[in-house]
Structures are given as C-alpha cells and as structure tokens.
Design a protein around this motif. Sequence first.
Motif, PDB file in Angstrom:
ATOM      1  N   ALA A  94      11.867  -0.186  -2.847  1.00  0.00           N
ATOM      2  CA  ALA A  94      10.553   0.443  -2.966  1.00  0.00           C
ATOM      3  C   ALA A  94      10.594   1.843  -2.375  1.00  0.00           C
ATOM      4  O   ALA A  94      11.487   2.193  -1.594  1.00  0.00           O
ATOM      5  CB  ALA A  94       9.493  -0.394  -2.257  1.00  0.00           C
ATOM      6  N   LYS A  95       9.595   2.664  -2.724  1.00  0.00           N
ATOM      7  CA  LYS A  95       9.546   4.047  -2.237  1.00  0.00           C
ATOM      8  C   LYS A  95       9.567   4.110  -0.709  1.00  0.00           C
ATOM      9  O   LYS A  95      10.165   5.007  -0.127  1.00  0.00           O
ATOM     10  CB  LYS A  95       8.278   4.726  -2.769  1.00  0.00           C
ATOM     11  N   GLY A  96       8.961   3.115  -0.065  1.00  0.00           N
ATOM     12  CA  GLY A  96       8.930   3.102   1.396  1.00  0.00           C
ATOM     13  C   GLY A  96      10.182   2.556   2.040  1.00  0.00           C
ATOM     14  O   GLY A  96      10.301   2.538   3.262  1.00  0.00           O
ATOM     15  N   GLY A  97      11.142   2.074   1.212  1.00  0.00           N
ATOM     16  CA  GLY A  97      12.407   1.606   1.749  1.00  0.00           C
ATOM     17  C   GLY A  97      12.623   0.109   1.705  1.00  0.00           C
ATOM     18  O   GLY A  97      13.731  -0.371   1.961  1.00  0.00           O
ATOM     19  N   ALA A  98      11.596  -0.681   1.365  1.00  0.00           N
ATOM     20  CA  ALA A  98      11.741  -2.135   1.332  1.00  0.00           C
ATOM     21  C   ALA A  98      12.618  -2.561   0.158  1.00  0.00           C
ATOM     22  O   ALA A  98      12.500  -2.045  -0.951  1.00  0.00           O
ATOM     23  CB  ALA A  98      10.370  -2.800   1.213  1.00  0.00           C
ATOM     24  N   SER A  99      13.516  -3.527   0.406  1.00  0.00           N
ATOM     25  CA  SER A  99      14.376  -4.040  -0.645  1.00  0.00           C
ATOM     26  C   SER A  99      13.572  -4.926  -1.592  1.00  0.00           C
ATOM     27  O   SER A  99      12.822  -5.804  -1.162  1.00  0.00           O
ATOM     28  CB  SER A  99      15.527  -4.847  -0.038  1.00  0.00           C
ATOM     29  N   LEU A 100      13.731  -4.695  -2.901  1.00  0.00           N
ATOM     30  CA  LEU A 100      13.007  -5.474  -3.906  1.00  0.00           C
ATOM     31  C   LEU A 100      13.944  -6.274  -4.803  1.00  0.00           C
ATOM     32  O   LEU A 100      13.502  -6.896  -5.756  1.00  0.00           O
ATOM     33  CB  LEU A 100      12.141  -4.541  -4.762  1.00  0.00           C
ATOM     34  N   LEU A 101      15.253  -6.244  -4.485  1.00  0.00           N
ATOM     35  CA  LEU A 101      16.220  -7.021  -5.244  1.00  0.00           C
ATOM     36  C   LEU A 101      17.232  -7.606  -4.272  1.00  0.00           C
ATOM     37  O   LEU A 101      17.884  -6.876  -3.532  1.00  0.00           O
ATOM     38  CB  LEU A 101      16.926  -6.148  -6.282  1.00  0.00           C
ATOM     39  N   ALA A 102      17.349  -8.940  -4.263  1.00  0.00           N
ATOM     40  CA  ALA A 102      18.276  -9.605  -3.364  1.00  0.00           C
ATOM     41  C   ALA A 102      19.706  -9.152  -3.660  1.00  0.00           C
ATOM     42  O   ALA A 102      20.058  -8.902  -4.815  1.00  0.00           O
ATOM     43  CB  ALA A 102      18.157 -11.121  -3.531  1.00  0.00           C
ATOM     44  N   ASP A 146       0.867  -1.174   0.000  1.00  0.00           N
ATOM     45  CA  ASP A 146       0.000   0.000   0.000  1.00  0.00           C
ATOM     46  C   ASP A 146       0.904   1.225   0.000  1.00  0.00           C
ATOM     47  O   ASP A 146       2.107   1.114  -0.268  1.00  0.00           O
ATOM     48  CB  ASP A 146      -0.967  -0.015   1.189  1.00  0.00           C
ATOM     49  N   THR A 147       0.356   2.394   0.284  1.00  0.00           N
ATOM     50  CA  THR A 147       1.189   3.595   0.248  1.00  0.00           C
ATOM     51  C   THR A 147       2.181   3.665   1.402  1.00  0.00           C
ATOM     52  O   THR A 147       3.118   4.469   1.378  1.00  0.00           O
ATOM     53  CB  THR A 147       0.322   4.869   0.256  1.00  0.00           C
ATOM     54  N   LEU A 148       1.987   2.821   2.413  1.00  0.00           N
ATOM     55  CA  LEU A 148       2.871   2.824   3.576  1.00  0.00           C
ATOM     56  C   LEU A 148       4.075   1.908   3.403  1.00  0.00           C
ATOM     57  O   LEU A 148       5.036   1.997   4.168  1.00  0.00           O
ATOM     58  CB  LEU A 148       2.091   2.424   4.828  1.00  0.00           C
ATOM     59  N   GLY A 149       4.028   1.010   2.423  1.00  0.00           N
ATOM     60  CA  GLY A 149       5.176   0.144   2.202  1.00  0.00           C
ATOM     61  C   GLY A 149       4.811  -1.214   1.650  1.00  0.00           C
ATOM     62  O   GLY A 149       3.650  -1.509   1.348  1.00  0.00           O
ATOM     63  N   VAL A 150       5.847  -2.050   1.521  1.00  0.00           N
ATOM     64  CA  VAL A 150       5.702  -3.436   1.054  1.00  0.00           C
ATOM     65  C   VAL A 150       5.679  -4.332   2.285  1.00  0.00           C
ATOM     66  O   VAL A 150       6.637  -4.376   3.047  1.00  0.00           O
ATOM     67  CB  VAL A 150       6.858  -3.829   0.124  1.00  0.00           C
ATOM     68  N   GLY A 172       0.632   7.321   3.077  1.00  0.00           N
ATOM     69  CA  GLY A 172       2.076   7.386   2.889  1.00  0.00           C
ATOM     70  C   GLY A 172       2.438   7.982   1.539  1.00  0.00           C
ATOM     71  O   GLY A 172       1.960   9.047   1.178  1.00  0.00           O
ATOM     72  N   HIS A 173       3.303   7.264   0.807  1.00  0.00           N
ATOM     73  CA  HIS A 173       3.703   7.700  -0.533  1.00  0.00           C
ATOM     74  C   HIS A 173       2.587   7.332  -1.508  1.00  0.00           C
ATOM     75  O   HIS A 173       2.477   6.193  -1.961  1.00  0.00           O
ATOM     76  CB  HIS A 173       5.022   7.038  -0.929  1.00  0.00           C
ATOM     77  N   GLY A 174       1.764   8.306  -1.854  1.00  0.00           N
ATOM     78  CA  GLY A 174       0.574   8.051  -2.645  1.00  0.00           C
ATOM     79  C   GLY A 174       0.850   7.915  -4.128  1.00  0.00           C
ATOM     80  O   GLY A 174       1.922   8.263  -4.627  1.00  0.00           O
ATOM     81  N   PRO A 175      -0.149   7.408  -4.875  1.00  0.00           N
ATOM     82  CA  PRO A 175       0.003   7.175  -6.306  1.00  0.00           C
ATOM     83  C   PRO A 175      -0.130   8.450  -7.134  1.00  0.00           C
ATOM     84  O   PRO A 175      -0.616   9.477  -6.657  1.00  0.00           O
ATOM     85  CB  PRO A 175      -1.154   6.216  -6.614  1.00  0.00           C
TER      86      PRO A 175
END
Length: 266
Positions: free
Chosen positions: A110-118, A44-48, A255-258
């Motif tokens: 991701a925009k919220g800071g979550a890693s999306l690539l190992a 969602d806009t808050l993160g992954v 959070g980070h909206g669309p």
Amino acid sequence: MRGRVLIIAGSDSGGGAGVQADIKTVTMLGGYAASAITAITVQDTLGVHAVQAISPHMIADQIRVVLRDIGADAIKTGMMGAVETIMAVADVLREEAPQIPLVLDPVMVAKGGASLLAPDAVACLKQHLLPLAYLVTPNAPELAALTDLPVETTGMMEKAARTLCAELLPNKMAVLAKGGHLDGVELVDLLVQAETVTQFSASRIESRHTHGTGCTLASAIATGLAQGLNLKDAVRRAHAYVHKAIATAPGFGKGHGPLNHGHPLD
C-alpha cells in the motif's frame, strides 16, 4: 455508457484506492463497473490498519455470477492478498473468461507501506495469474519483486519489463512498467509489447495526494480496452486522466490523500 469492466480487488474504506477508486474511474470514463471483492481493508490516508480476507469460494461466486449474467468486456484485478485468493481467481477466469482481456495490477504494498500480498503468494501470482493477463502494470518495486532484478533507473526498468515479458508471459501479453518510484522530475512509464517499447512521459507533480494512482491507472486502461481502444490509446487516455486527477486532488486526509476521480464532471 459503453464498456463493461469487472473489477476483482479489495475494498478501501477511505475511498481513495481499491474497488472504490476503480468504480469511480470506470464510471467517469463512461463505462459500467461491476465488482468482486477480495478483501475488506480498514484504511485511511495514513495507512492500512486491518485486513479481512473474503473466502475464496465467495470471491469465485461473485466473479461467476457477474460474468454469466451481465458479462464483461474487460477485467481488472487488484489486491489478491493470499495464495488461496489467487488460485480461486485464476481458476474461475480460466473457466469463465478465457477470451476477455485482463489488466492485472500486481498490488503488493500500500502507499503507506503496508504489505498487501503475502510473501508466498508472489510465486503463485507469477505461476497462475500472470499468464492469463493481457496487460500487467507493475511499479518499479513490484517489477523488481516479480523478476528478481534491480529497478533503479529507466534503463533497468526496461530490462526487467522485457524479462517479465519473455519469461513469464505468452506472446500476446504486455507489461506497463510504471516509473513513479524512480528519481527525476520527469515520470516515465514504459509499455513493453513483444519487440516494441513505447514511452509515456509526464512532468512529475510534487504532491502527497497520490493514493490509488496504480488502481486508477489500471482501471482506466481496462475501461479503454472495454470500449474498443487499442492498448496504446487506452494507456495514453488513462495517463491523461490520472495526471489531471493528481493535479486537481481535493487535499483530503492527513497522509497520502486521494485523487480527484471526478474531474471530468468539471
């Protein structure tokens, strides 16, 4: 409807980024979007909040059947996630689409800071997928990770982009280095092609509603290429589309909206 774009990327349940943003973008710019899903995210806009990878075999089969039936005039890749996914995508693209221009968005965080690539997938991406690309669209942190160079100013960004072109990409390749993460009231992106550098500038819009800007920009460029625009014109139109999508963002989420992908309808 003109220009077929195959999108190879992850799904964003919040609809702001990933395949959802890609499909909206291609459609709003008059193209036809097909897709191969690489992962499902709980987002969602808050993160992954969670990620479920799709099997490499299933990813390759999605790509293969679309290319053999519908075809594509351009391909856009986004979230890969893991080494196995990168290898599967690279193998099927070499087999089925060696002449189709590939716009590669090296989605890492991701925009919220979550890693999306190992971490181990970065080297794999550089070795196996980047050499297939017509255009690579890293932001400043991604460019730094791909080159092991600091990217804190526009000058440093240009140096890193030139390094990426010279060391990792054949002569026909280009890098669009995105400066949105750098400081300043003016946002500067640099299109580096062999010996030439083209600057695209815009006034920075202060907004938290910027989720999916990278996905949207890369898909907009891919659509332009699919419709026969040259690279500079495709980037120029994509910039204008994204800038207005940010300026007219609907304000959804906490959070980070669309973005407002549908602004051409207005």
